[in-house]
Design an enzyme around this catalytic site. Structure first.
Site, short mmCIF file in Angstrom:
data_model
loop_
_atom_site.label_atom_id
_atom_site.label_comp_id
_atom_site.label_asym_id
_atom_site.label_seq_id
_atom_site.Cartn_x
_atom_site.Cartn_y
_atom_site.Cartn_z
CG ASN A 54 -10.60 129.20 -14.06
OD1 ASN A 54 -9.59 129.67 -14.59
ND2 ASN A 54 -10.92 127.92 -14.21
CG ASP A 73 -5.31 121.63 -17.09
OD1 ASP A 73 -5.66 121.95 -15.94
OD2 ASP A 73 -5.93 120.80 -17.78
#
Ligand code: V0D
Length: 232
Positions: A59, A11
């Site tokens: 996503n 991340d």
């Protein structure tokens, strides 16, 4: 205790880019290089399986431009690093639902899996179009199918359930690292992380290094993992 299975949530690429006045995709581009460094480092540290959360089922909600860019990264990664991964005897694997991946990207993935299938070293496993809750639901369906067809009785035990998961060929996760400070699992390997050590580190993924990994692995080895029991 050695780390057999290491899992990482990569991340902070967007945040890293923004802090430098760059666009998000520049963070992703830098992130690809760090994937290579992490894979080589994990391999050198004796990890058996490294699972990286490359693309979650959530996503797809990002902009079409960003998704389009992300889907080109596997090709970029293999063009730059497949030779080196072969030399290190690393095998590529995927966890997730491949049928929704764009055809050209899927082709790149399947050919890398094929090319490395006889390698006997570390498995570099990319979680692609992966979500753990859906994985568990699909496993439940598969099991129900076997019961309905009379293939087995309704007697499933906890230690048998992982046979129905997408990661059935791998050992449970020992250590999970998430970069960039968020303390969440984000639907990543929920079943497989039951007894894992969790490490949340502040660095964004583009700043993660082999040195960081080595430190965290050493920390892990010093700690006591008791599995709810008492150490003998
Ligand atoms: C962006 C940080 C390598 C996380 C790393 C499709 C977000 C760079 C791959 C890759 C991404 C995936 C499969 C494969 C080989 C390489 C990758 C995505 C994003 C999403 F077989 N980096 N990488 N895939 N980023």
């Amino acid at each position: 205790m050695n780390v057999k299975h290491l899992a990482i949530i990569m991340d902070g690429n967007g945040r890293w880019a923004k802090a430098r006045g760059k666009v998000r995709t520049e963070g992703h581009f830098k992130g690809v290089e760090v994937v290579r460094d992490a894979a080589i480092a994990a391999n050198d540290l004796g990890v058996e399986v490294l699972t990286l959360y490359a693309f979650s089922t959530e996503n797809w909600k990002r902009s079409a431009d960003e998704v389009g860019y992300l889907m080109k990264l596997p090709a970029l990664f293999f063009n730059r690093f497949l030779k080196e991964l072969m030399e290190k005897n690393i095998r590529i694997a995927m966890t997730g639902e491949m049928d929704q991946i764009p055809a050209d990207t899927a082709k790149v993935l399947t050919s890398a899996i094929e090319e490395t299938k006889n390698n006997t070293g570390m498995v570099l496993n990319f979680a692609m179009n992966y979500g753990s809750q859906r994985e568990i639901v699909l496993a439940a369906r598969k099991y129900a199918e076997e019961v309905l067809s009379g293939k087995r009785a309704n007697d499933l035990e906890v230690d048998q359930f992982d046979q129905y998961l997408m990661t059935s060929e791998f050992p449970p996760v020992d250590l999970m690292i998430r970069t960039s400070g968020e303390c969440r699992l984000s639907n990543f390997l929920l079943w497989q992380l039951a007894y894992a050590e969790l490490e949340f580190i502040d660095l964004p993924w583009p700043e993660f290094t082999a040195e960081t990994l080595k430190e965290r692995m050493e920390q892990f080895k010093k700690r006591d993992r008791r599995f709810g029991g008492v150490k003998g």
